[in-house]
Scaffold this active site. Structure first.
Site, PDB file in Angstrom:
ATOM      1  N   ASP A   1     -84.681  74.508   4.390  1.00 36.86           N
ATOM      2  CA  ASP A   1     -84.919  73.932   5.706  1.00 36.86           C
ATOM      3  C   ASP A   1     -86.344  73.384   5.689  1.00 36.86           C
ATOM      4  O   ASP A   1     -87.165  73.755   4.836  1.00 36.86           O
ATOM      5  CB  ASP A   1     -84.723  74.973   6.819  1.00 36.86           C
ATOM      6  CG  ASP A   1     -84.564  74.306   8.182  1.00 36.86           C
ATOM      7  OD1 ASP A   1     -84.850  73.095   8.300  1.00 36.86           O
ATOM      8  OD2 ASP A   1     -84.169  74.987   9.143  1.00 36.86           O
TER       9      ASP A   1
HETATM   10  C1  BGC Z   1     -84.225  72.337  11.443  1.00 32.35           C
HETATM   11  C2  BGC Z   1     -83.051  71.811  10.637  1.00 32.35           C
HETATM   12  C3  BGC Z   1     -83.172  70.323  10.493  1.00 32.35           C
HETATM   13  C4  BGC Z   1     -84.503  69.980   9.852  1.00 32.35           C
HETATM   14  C5  BGC Z   1     -84.709  68.502   9.627  1.00 32.35           C
HETATM   15  C6  BGC Z   1     -85.559  71.850  10.882  1.00 32.35           C
HETATM   16  O1  BGC Z   1     -86.591  72.167  11.748  1.00 32.35           O
HETATM   17  O2  BGC Z   1     -84.197  73.737  11.460  1.00 32.35           O
HETATM   18  O3  BGC Z   1     -81.844  72.162  11.252  1.00 32.35           O
HETATM   19  O4  BGC Z   1     -82.107  69.826   9.730  1.00 32.35           O
HETATM   20  O5  BGC Z   1     -85.543  70.453  10.685  1.00 32.35           O
HETATM   21  O6  BGC Z   1     -84.898  67.825  10.810  1.00 32.35           O
END
Ligand code: BGC
Length: 747
Positions: A266
């Protein structure tokens, strides 16, 4: 940050310029020469493939991330972008008047309420077309953590408290998107069930709950959906960051479940990049020179073996050759947004849940004069916030949708809400605050005004709204529970309309379960569209008029009180009466999942604890009879069928939930567990359909920690056909032989 930005731009600039000039005759990546390419890549090139960037790509500005290009070997950049309710990209770009809006589809909780995997697959097939036509290679979705507790701020991105429903929905989502030749990223793997301290929280979960609940949904999605990618979560699981857990990313995900795609972090990598790389986290997102250096050093010091490095790079290359960028797909930047809006509306129609309908209060005729209350009637919650947001051109609200459906709205009241909203937005602008629904409170309405409105209109519709999103959890006062203003307003509406024999309808435009037990007697009907996407308001209006017969059912339990939920004892932002209004921040560094497998209906049903609305519950404007249950057990499991007949006088669809009650003698089990479900086609009055269900012997197993194995106990299993978990309409039984399946990892 500045340094990173420059690095990214430089990298992309040189990448973009020379990629096109890849010489014919020299070695370039193909689907069948990955091993050769592996030999040809320098160490630096290999490592650069393992560290993705964020934000800018030459052709799709402001996607969430990308993988890096190696032009000399014909390895293109690939673009990754959110998210669960539709593609999230910037709608405007410098130097052009063209817009790049995407469709805001219904959120995941609403889609889970459809209990219709075909509907989900059809919807995400349209969603995936936008991913393809806007030049993106992977949609960072589905999000699929369990609804362990209603306060989790991202529950609207997730499906259910039940792993089977969650897993089946996510698998369908993946299949639909990937039919377009673009990828998905099943996230957040795993046990990311709260937002408080989400980057560092250690989820402490026992093996049984982990296997049966928090990994089970991922297991189903991986095996049945075959996603191109998986996103590890931010949090720790039993002491290890998930992105650094070899057990999770390699032993369970790949060795046990057969996943063969890439795992990415993530957004934000943890310090020990060497450990992440070794664990089987192929792609660091978003990463920069720091992660590149760490991996390079790790290889040079021998901490990362050549095999481990090549394994991850091979995974990346295998992924890249599947992508549209690799295929040089000429995307149009012009997906058919009109057609997709119709898909989004249909998906919402088939999923909305009718919670209450006393004396057939609904459907209305569609011609009534309506006093439409509640700020969300104009400030409609189509989607949640954070990375689950979609930049749509427009989100329909209930004022416009009900007018379009033929109702006459009380115009003074409608104008009052529009003005109030304008003032709130203006204040936010003047104070330099973010334009944010989360800070908007419901305005009061004087009793005398409500009296006048009750006289002047045929019916009251009160829209209650809740918004939430990534980064914060909800709270109990004024969120899970009604605020004092909302409660008073509802009481006054109820009193004054009922005095005149007029109906009161409540619409729950919410992103997660809320308390309903204390106020539901004030309404004649309650409609639950959750956050239904950009067209969802139209779907609500069609439910109110009866143009659409509701067929959704709850994917989670609505408890009587927040503290009835076992995990509320351990949820970090517990509402504790002794701690004052803001609640009690406990278990922030770690969260004990002490309730074990007793999550949602597994707890409420087994312990006979009263709920406001049970799991799987939802009404229709017609009625259904369940007859002739047939259950057969064979070597591979159970085959079951039931005949469902529409016994009412309107066409409608029915969801049938198949629960199984296990025999005594094995591990302690919940009273019943969902093992399969099916939905009829639209049945005309008097029409029947036979629904069939398959449950494998493995699906019946529970996880025995002591034996490190899944075990199906021998004995007589009750197969129960339910209209909800608390409404079993038919039962049959069958005998099953014992069987067990050892696993490769235990915590
Ligand atoms: C979130 C993810 C997301 C990623 C990219 C993160 O903060 O937890 O779900 O895909 O950002 O935007």
């Amino acid at each position: 940050m500045k340094r990173l930005y420059l690095t990214v731009l430089l990298c992309l600039a040189c990448g973009g310029a020379s990629f096109a000039q890849t010489n014919a005759g020299t070695l370039v990546l193909r689907a069948d020469n990955i091993e050769e390419i592996l030999q040809a890549l320098t160490l630096e090139e290999k490592v650069s493939l393992l560290v993705g960037g964020a934000g800018m790509t030459p052709d799709v500005p402001n996607v969430a991330g990308y993988t890096r290009t190696i032009p000399r070997l014909g390895i293109p950049m690939t673009a990754l972008s959110d998210g669960p309710a539709g593609l999230r990209i910037d709608p405007k770009r410098e130097g052009t008047d063209q817009t790049f809006y995407c469709t805001g589809f219904p959120t995941s909780t609403l889609m889970a309420s459809s209990w219709d995997v075909d509907l989900m697959e059809a919807m995400t097939a349209a969603m995936g077309n936008e991913v393809l036509e806007y030049g993106v290679d992977v949609l960072l979705a589905p999000s699929m953590n369990l609804h362990r507790n209603p306060l989790c701020g991202r529950n609207f991105e997730y499906y259910s408290e039940d792993p089977l429903l969650s897993g089946k929905m996510a698998a369908a989502y993946v299949r639909g998107i990937q039919t377009n030749g673009v990828g998905t990223s099943v996230k957040h793997y795993a046990v990311n069930n709260q937002e408080i301290n989400r980057l560092e929280n250690d989820a402490r979960v026992g093996n049984r709950a982990l296997r049966e609940l928090y990994l089970k949904n991922f297991e189903i999605a991986i095996k049945e959906g075959k996603p191109w990618t998986v996103m590890s979560s931010y949090n720790k699981l039993n002491g290890d960051y998930t992105q650094q857990s070899e057990r999770l990313l390699t032993t369970v995900l790949r060795d046990e479940w057969g996943f063969d795609g890439i795992v990415m972090t993530d957004w934000g990598c943890k310090e020990n990049t060497v450990k992440s790389t070794k664990a089987g986290n192929d792609l660091m997102e978003w990463g920069n020179q720091i992660e590149i250096d760490r991996i390079l050093e790790g290889v040079k010091r021998g901490e990362i073996s050549q095999e481990e490095l090549d394994r991850n790079v091979r995974n990346l290359l295998k992924y890249i050759v599947k992508t549209p960028h690799f295929r040089h797909y000429k995307y149009s930047n012009k997906p058919d947004l009109k057609a997709h809006a119709a898909v989004a509306r249909k998906a919402a129609e088939e999923s909305i849940v009718l919670l209450k309908n006393d004396k057939d209060a609904l459907p209305l005729k569609g011609k009534e004069s309506v006093a439409l209350y509640g700020l969300p009637s104009v400030d409609f919650v189509g989607i949640g916030t954070g990375s689950g947001w979609v930049n749509t051109e427009h989100i329909a609200n209930l004022q416009e949708a009900m007018t379009a459906a033929g109702f006459t709205l009380d115009e003074d009241l409608a104008e009052y809400y529009r003005r109030y909203l304008d003032t709130q937005v203006m204040t936010e602008k003047m104070e330099g605050r973010r334009i944010d629904k989360r800070h908007r409170t419901e305005p009061t309405i004087a009793v005398r005004a409500i009296e006048r409105q009750a006289e002047a209109n045929d019916v009251a519709v009160f829209v209650l709204g809740r918004i939430a999103g990534e980064g914060a959890d909800r709270v109990v006062p004024d969120d899970f529970e009604l605020s004092a203003i909302e409660r008073e307003l509802l009481q006054n509406i109820s009193l004054n309309y009922h005095k005149l024999g007029k109906k009161v309808v409540v619409v729950l435009n919410v992103v997660g379960a809320i308390e309903t037990a204390s106020w539901k007697h004030l309404a004649d009907a309650i409609v639950l569209p959750w956050a239904p996407g950009q067209e969802g308001a139209y779907a609500v209006a069609d439910i109110l008029t009866g143009k659409v017969n509701p067929s959704g059912k709850l994917p989670m339990t609505f408890p009587v009180n927040y503290m009835d939920i076992p995990s509320s004892q351990h949820f970090p932002y517990t509402w504790d009466m002794t701690q004052g209004r803001r609640g009690n921040r406990k278990n922030v560094d770690f969260t004990d999942y002490d309730e074990g497998i007793w999550v949602g209906y597994r707890f409420f049903q087994t312990n006979d604890v009263a709920v406001s609305y049970p799991f799987g519950y939802g009404l229709s404007y017609t009625t259904f009879a369940y007859t002739k249950p047939v259950v057969k057990a064979g070597k591979d499991g159970i085959t079951a069928s039931i005949i469902v007949t529409n016994t009412g006088n309107r066409t409608g669809r029915e969801v049938v939930e198949l629960y199984v009650a296990a025999p005594q003698g094995g591990l302690e089990k919940p009273a019943r567990e969902l093992k399969a479900f099916a939905k009829t086609k639209p049945l005309a009055p008097g029409e029947s359909e036979t629904l069939t269900f398959q449950v494998s012997t493995y699906d019946l197993a529970s996880f025995n920690e002591a034996a490190a194995a899944w075990e199906t106990a021998a004995g007589t299993y009750q197969v129960q056909f339910g209209a909800s978990v608390a409404d079993i309409r038919a039962t049959a039984s069958c005998k099953i032989k014992a069987q067990s399946w050892p696993v490769k990892a235990i915590w």
